[in-house]
Scaffold this motif. Sequence first.
Motif, PDB file in Angstrom:
ATOM      1  N   LEU A  35       0.812  -1.180  -0.117  1.00 31.00           N
ATOM      2  CA  LEU A  35       0.144  -0.055  -0.145  1.00 31.00           C
ATOM      3  C   LEU A  35       0.859   1.219   0.008  1.00 31.00           C
ATOM      4  CD1 LEU A  35      -2.899  -1.006   2.529  1.00 31.00           C
ATOM      5  CD2 LEU A  35      -3.128  -0.767   0.120  1.00 31.00           C
ATOM      6  N   ILE A  36       1.829   1.273   0.750  1.00 35.28           N
ATOM      7  CA  ILE A  36       2.594   2.499   0.959  1.00 35.28           C
ATOM      8  C   ILE A  36       3.522   2.677  -0.470  1.00 35.28           C
ATOM      9  CG2 ILE A  36       4.926   3.287   1.899  1.00 35.28           C
ATOM     10  CD1 ILE A  36       3.931   1.781   4.674  1.00 35.28           C
ATOM     11  N   ALA A  37       3.911   1.638  -0.986  1.00 35.21           N
ATOM     12  CA  ALA A  37       4.923   1.737  -2.275  1.00 35.21           C
ATOM     13  C   ALA A  37       3.795   2.181  -3.288  1.00 35.21           C
ATOM     14  CB  ALA A  37       5.370   0.242  -2.634  1.00 35.21           C
ATOM     15  N   LEU A  41       4.075   5.460  -5.461  1.00 36.95           N
ATOM     16  CA  LEU A  41       4.118   5.495  -6.803  1.00 36.95           C
ATOM     17  C   LEU A  41       3.151   6.414  -7.669  1.00 36.95           C
ATOM     18  CD1 LEU A  41       5.933   4.437  -9.455  1.00 36.95           C
ATOM     19  CD2 LEU A  41       4.353   2.513  -9.281  1.00 36.95           C
ATOM     20  N   VAL A  42       1.886   6.010  -7.445  1.00 36.94           N
ATOM     21  CA  VAL A  42       0.682   6.871  -8.008  1.00 36.94           C
ATOM     22  C   VAL A  42       0.875   8.164  -7.659  1.00 36.94           C
ATOM     23  CG1 VAL A  42      -1.771   7.099  -8.027  1.00 36.94           C
ATOM     24  CG2 VAL A  42      -0.781   4.719  -8.097  1.00 36.94           C
ATOM     25  N   THR A  43       1.229   8.581  -6.740  1.00 29.54           N
ATOM     26  CA  THR A  43       1.244  10.142  -6.322  1.00 29.54           C
ATOM     27  C   THR A  43       2.353  10.824  -7.116  1.00 29.54           C
ATOM     28  OG1 THR A  43       0.423   9.673  -4.133  1.00 29.54           O
ATOM     29  CG2 THR A  43       1.601  11.785  -4.488  1.00 29.54           C
ATOM     30  N   ASN A  49      -2.573  16.021 -10.268  1.00 32.51           N
ATOM     31  CA  ASN A  49      -4.013  15.717 -10.052  1.00 32.51           C
ATOM     32  C   ASN A  49      -4.331  15.511  -8.545  1.00 32.51           C
ATOM     33  OD1 ASN A  49      -6.414  14.441 -10.061  1.00 32.51           O
ATOM     34  ND2 ASN A  49      -6.051  13.104 -11.807  1.00 32.51           N
ATOM     35  N   LYS A  50      -5.029  16.831  -8.059  1.00 33.44           N
ATOM     36  CA  LYS A  50      -5.466  16.687  -6.483  1.00 33.44           C
ATOM     37  C   LYS A  50      -6.354  15.702  -6.220  1.00 33.44           C
ATOM     38  CE  LYS A  50      -7.330  20.032  -3.076  1.00 33.44           C
ATOM     39  NZ  LYS A  50      -7.125  18.977  -2.189  1.00 33.44           N
ATOM     40  N   ALA A  51      -7.407  15.108  -6.908  1.00 37.05           N
ATOM     41  CA  ALA A  51      -8.141  14.087  -6.355  1.00 37.05           C
ATOM     42  C   ALA A  51      -7.300  12.937  -6.217  1.00 37.05           C
ATOM     43  CB  ALA A  51      -9.194  13.875  -7.584  1.00 37.05           C
ATOM     44  N   ILE A  52      -6.427  12.356  -6.981  1.00 33.07           N
ATOM     45  CA  ILE A  52      -5.611  11.372  -6.724  1.00 33.07           C
ATOM     46  C   ILE A  52      -4.850  11.292  -5.401  1.00 33.07           C
ATOM     47  CG2 ILE A  52      -3.836   9.988  -7.718  1.00 33.07           C
ATOM     48  CD1 ILE A  52      -5.131  10.284 -10.336  1.00 33.07           C
ATOM     49  N   ILE A  53      -4.112  12.422  -5.358  1.00 37.49           N
ATOM     50  CA  ILE A  53      -3.351  12.780  -4.075  1.00 37.49           C
ATOM     51  C   ILE A  53      -4.157  12.664  -2.963  1.00 37.49           C
ATOM     52  CG2 ILE A  53      -1.921  14.503  -2.930  1.00 37.49           C
ATOM     53  CD1 ILE A  53      -0.824  15.419  -5.582  1.00 37.49           C
ATOM     54  N   ASP A  54      -5.344  13.288  -2.826  1.00 40.40           N
ATOM     55  CA  ASP A  54      -6.189  13.284  -1.486  1.00 40.40           C
ATOM     56  C   ASP A  54      -6.746  11.696  -1.315  1.00 40.40           C
ATOM     57  OD1 ASP A  54      -6.230  16.109  -1.248  1.00 40.40           O
ATOM     58  OD2 ASP A  54      -8.438  16.168  -2.364  1.00 40.40           O
ATOM     59  N   ILE A  55      -6.828  10.773  -2.320  1.00 37.80           N
ATOM     60  CA  ILE A  55      -7.316   9.501  -1.974  1.00 37.80           C
ATOM     61  C   ILE A  55      -5.759   8.845  -1.712  1.00 37.80           C
ATOM     62  CG2 ILE A  55      -7.849   7.318  -3.084  1.00 37.80           C
ATOM     63  CD1 ILE A  55      -9.600   8.967  -5.001  1.00 37.80           C
ATOM     64  N   CYS A  56      -4.822   9.033  -2.125  1.00 41.64           N
ATOM     65  CA  CYS A  56      -3.639   8.258  -1.728  1.00 41.64           C
ATOM     66  C   CYS A  56      -2.941   8.688  -0.351  1.00 41.64           C
ATOM     67  CB  CYS A  56      -2.435   8.751  -2.940  1.00 41.64           C
ATOM     68  SG  CYS A  56      -2.607   8.101  -4.603  1.00 41.64           S
ATOM     69  N   LYS A  57      -3.280   9.854   0.124  1.00 40.25           N
ATOM     70  CA  LYS A  57      -2.789  10.047   1.351  1.00 40.25           C
ATOM     71  C   LYS A  57      -3.544   9.136   2.616  1.00 40.25           C
ATOM     72  CE  LYS A  57      -5.595  14.218   2.784  1.00 40.25           C
ATOM     73  NZ  LYS A  57      -5.693  15.407   2.892  1.00 40.25           N
ATOM     74  N   TYR A  58      -4.778   8.850   2.345  1.00 39.91           N
ATOM     75  CA  TYR A  58      -5.491   8.112   3.234  1.00 39.91           C
ATOM     76  C   TYR A  58      -5.006   6.790   3.047  1.00 39.91           C
ATOM     77  CZ  TYR A  58      -8.633  12.023   4.307  1.00 39.91           C
ATOM     78  OH  TYR A  58      -8.980  12.964   4.587  1.00 39.91           O
ATOM     79  N   PHE A  98       7.166   5.576   8.924  1.00 38.89           N
ATOM     80  CA  PHE A  98       6.067   5.736   7.733  1.00 38.89           C
ATOM     81  C   PHE A  98       4.925   6.351   8.292  1.00 38.89           C
ATOM     82  CE2 PHE A  98       7.974   1.211   6.019  1.00 38.89           C
ATOM     83  CZ  PHE A  98       8.465   1.862   4.907  1.00 38.89           C
ATOM     84  N   LEU A  99       4.750   6.043   9.642  1.00 37.77           N
ATOM     85  CA  LEU A  99       3.732   6.817  10.417  1.00 37.77           C
ATOM     86  C   LEU A  99       4.146   8.443  10.424  1.00 37.77           C
ATOM     87  CD1 LEU A  99       2.782   4.487  13.530  1.00 37.77           C
ATOM     88  CD2 LEU A  99       1.370   5.101  11.372  1.00 37.77           C
ATOM     89  N   VAL A 100       5.081   8.942  10.615  1.00 34.72           N
ATOM     90  CA  VAL A 100       5.719   9.934  10.474  1.00 34.72           C
ATOM     91  C   VAL A 100       5.345  10.713   9.306  1.00 34.72           C
ATOM     92  CG1 VAL A 100       7.752  11.555  10.739  1.00 34.72           C
ATOM     93  CG2 VAL A 100       7.374  10.063  12.565  1.00 34.72           C
ATOM     94  N   ALA A 101       5.742   9.925   8.236  1.00 33.32           N
ATOM     95  CA  ALA A 101       5.723  10.367   6.899  1.00 33.32           C
ATOM     96  C   ALA A 101       4.184  10.619   6.433  1.00 33.32           C
ATOM     97  CB  ALA A 101       6.185   9.363   5.705  1.00 33.32           C
ATOM     98  N   ALA A 102       3.284   9.582   6.958  1.00 32.14           N
ATOM     99  CA  ALA A 102       1.910   9.933   6.730  1.00 32.14           C
ATOM    100  C   ALA A 102       1.400  11.151   7.523  1.00 32.14           C
ATOM    101  CB  ALA A 102       1.111   8.737   7.175  1.00 32.14           C
ATOM    102  N   PHE A 103       1.921  11.446   8.961  1.00 31.60           N
ATOM    103  CA  PHE A 103       1.518  12.458   9.590  1.00 31.60           C
ATOM    104  C   PHE A 103       2.009  13.791   8.769  1.00 31.60           C
ATOM    105  CE2 PHE A 103       3.590  16.042  12.064  1.00 31.60           C
ATOM    106  CZ  PHE A 103       2.221  16.538  12.808  1.00 31.60           C
ATOM    107  N   PHE A 104       3.251  13.849   8.010  1.00 32.21           N
ATOM    108  CA  PHE A 104       3.716  15.184   7.268  1.00 32.21           C
ATOM    109  C   PHE A 104       2.883  15.393   6.244  1.00 32.21           C
ATOM    110  CE2 PHE A 104       7.832  15.234   9.678  1.00 32.21           C
ATOM    111  CZ  PHE A 104       7.487  16.523  10.299  1.00 32.21           C
TER     112      PHE A 104
END
Length: 159
Positions: A35-37, A41-43, A49-58, A98-104
């Motif tokens: 999931l992380i990788a 990659l998709v991002t 593409n803002k819509a894809i970035i918004d989905i990818c962060k979750y 990875f959790l810190v990366a998600a936080f940022f």
Amino acid sequence: MARHKMKTPQDIAASQKFMRRKKLAETLASIGMILIAMTMLVTLVNLDNKAIIDICKYVFAVGALVFTGARSINVSAEGESIKLRRIRRMEFWSGACFLVAAFFWFYNETKSVSVGNLAVTVSLLRDTIVFTIAGAVIQVIASWFIYYREKKELAEKKG
């Protein structure tokens, strides 16, 4: 003549339970890492593409939680050396990165005014990318150390 200790049903059940727990932890860690990788990659392919970035962060955050949860499960065998247990703890710190990366990712997005501009998006993801790479490097190093340590301990047992 060497005496071999017969395994009791309790020993066999405990061994099977340990193997199931270890397999579950490795499966969950693999799912989290995929999931992380994939989200990174998709991002990186769709930076505009803002819509894809918004989905990818979750999806990235879920992957980080799954990976860290899997690395929190104790998969050390009963007779395992303290050195090998310490190396296995390194894998947890990979998940923490990875959790810190998600936080940022979430934190920097609240500071950003417009996502969609390539320069803004890259600066938004800078910390996320850095901590993701750090977590991946820690995981790779820990995997190598575990492999070589297990190999060394097996050779020492054989004599």
